[in-house]
Design an enzyme around this catalytic site. Structure first.
Site, short mmCIF file in Angstrom:
data_model
loop_
_atom_site.label_atom_id
_atom_site.label_comp_id
_atom_site.label_asym_id
_atom_site.label_seq_id
_atom_site.Cartn_x
_atom_site.Cartn_y
_atom_site.Cartn_z
N VAL A 52 0.84 -1.21 0.00
CA VAL A 52 0.00 0.00 0.00
C VAL A 52 0.87 1.26 0.00
CG1 VAL A 52 -1.77 1.31 1.23
CG2 VAL A 52 -1.91 -1.19 1.13
N CYS A 53 1.94 1.23 0.79
CA CYS A 53 2.84 2.39 0.88
C CYS A 53 3.47 2.71 -0.48
CB CYS A 53 3.93 2.13 1.91
SG CYS A 53 3.31 1.80 3.57
N THR A 54 3.83 1.68 -1.22
CA THR A 54 4.44 1.89 -2.53
C THR A 54 3.47 2.58 -3.47
OG1 THR A 54 5.87 -0.04 -2.21
CG2 THR A 54 5.56 0.74 -4.48
N LEU A 106 3.16 6.43 -2.19
CA LEU A 106 4.28 7.32 -2.52
C LEU A 106 4.43 7.51 -4.02
CD1 LEU A 106 4.87 6.82 0.55
CD2 LEU A 106 7.25 7.28 -0.05
#
Length: 220
Positions: free
Chosen positions: A43-45, A48
Site C-alpha cells: 500500500v505504501c508503494t 508514494l
C-alpha cells in the site's frame, strides 16, 4: 497531543536528501508531512508513487512534501527505485525527501504509532498520518488512517485548496466543494458587510427555521 493551531514541533532528522532542520526546511511554504508503516510494503508503494506523480500539483500550491517511516535512509533510497518503477517515473532524483525514524522518536512525539502494526522485531510501526502545516508553522489539518487503508491524495489537494482560500477570504467551503465552486459566507459576517465583501453577490437559501444562515457566494 498536537491540536489544530498548535505550532508544529521543530526537529532535526536524517532524510534521503541529508540532515534537515524541519522549520528551516519549510521556510515560508506550506508543507505536508505524511507517514507510512514501512518500506517495501504494497500500500505504501502505491501511495508514494501517487504523491510523486502529483508533486507538480502540490508545487503549484506552494506546498512542500516530506514522507516518514521507521526504516533507515539506505532502505528509503533503495525503495525509491521501486516506487519510481511502479509509478513509471523517469529520470534521476525523487520529488520529495523521506525521513528516517528508526527510533520512533517522531512517530511517538506526533502520535503516529499504530498499535496493531508491528515489524519483525515486534516494534510498533507508524500509521498513515497526514499533517498539513502552514507557513506560520502551525498545524492546519491532521488525519490518521490505519495501515490497511490507503489515502486519497487528490482529496488532500482539495483540502489544501480550501485551507489556502479560507485563510485569506471570509468564506467556508461546503460539502464536496471543488476549486471554483460556490462558497459559504461565514456566520459572523453581518448583513451590512455583504455588498463590500462579496461583490459577486450572495444567495440565501430559505430554511424551515426561517434563519438566514445558508448564504452562498461565488468563490472569491
Amino acid at each position: 497531543m498536537l491540536l489544530l493551531g498548535d505550532i508544529f514541533p521543530d526537529f532535526t532528522a536524517e532524510t534521503t536528501i541529508g540532515t534537515i532542520q524541519f522549520h528551516e526546511w519549510i521556510k515560508d511554504s506550506w508543507a505536508v508531512l505524511f507517514s507510512h508503516p514501512a518500506d517495501f510494503t504494497p500500500v505504501c508503494t502505491t501511495e508514494l508513487g501517487e504523491v510523486a506523480k502529483l508533486a507538480p500539483e502540490f508545487e503549484k500550491r506552494g506546498v512542500k512534501l516530506i514522507a516518514l517511516s521507521c526504516d533507515d535512509v539506505l532502505s528509503h533510497k533503495k525503495w525509491i527505485e521501486d516506487i519510481k518503477a511502479y509509478a513509471c517515473l523517469k529520470g534521476e532524483g525523487f520529488p520529495f525527501p523521506i525521513i528516517a525514524d528508526e527510533k520512533r522518536e517522531r512517530a511517538n512525539e506526533l502520535g503516529m504509532i499504530d498499535p496493531d502494526e508491528k515489524d519483525k522485531a515486534g516494534l510498533p510501526l507508524t500509521c498513515r498520518a497526514v499533517f498539513v502545516i502552514g507557513p506560520d508553522k502551525r498545524l492546519k489539518l491532521s488525519i490518521l488512517y490505519p495501515a490497511t487503508t490507503g489515502r486519497n491524495f487528490s482529496e488532500l489537494l482539495r483540502v489544501i485548496d480550501s485551507l489556502q482560500l479560507t485563510v485569506n477570504k471570509k468564506v467556508a467551503t461546503p460539502v464536496n466543494w471543488q476549486q471554483g465552486g460556490d462558497c459559504m459566507v461565514l456566520p459572523n459576517i453581518k448583513q451590512e458587510e455583504l455588498a463590500t465583501l462579496f461583490p459577486k453577490g450572495v444567495t440565501v437559501k430559505e430554511m424551515p427555521s426561517g434563519i438566514p444562515y445558508l448564504r452562498f457566494t461565488p468563490q472569491p
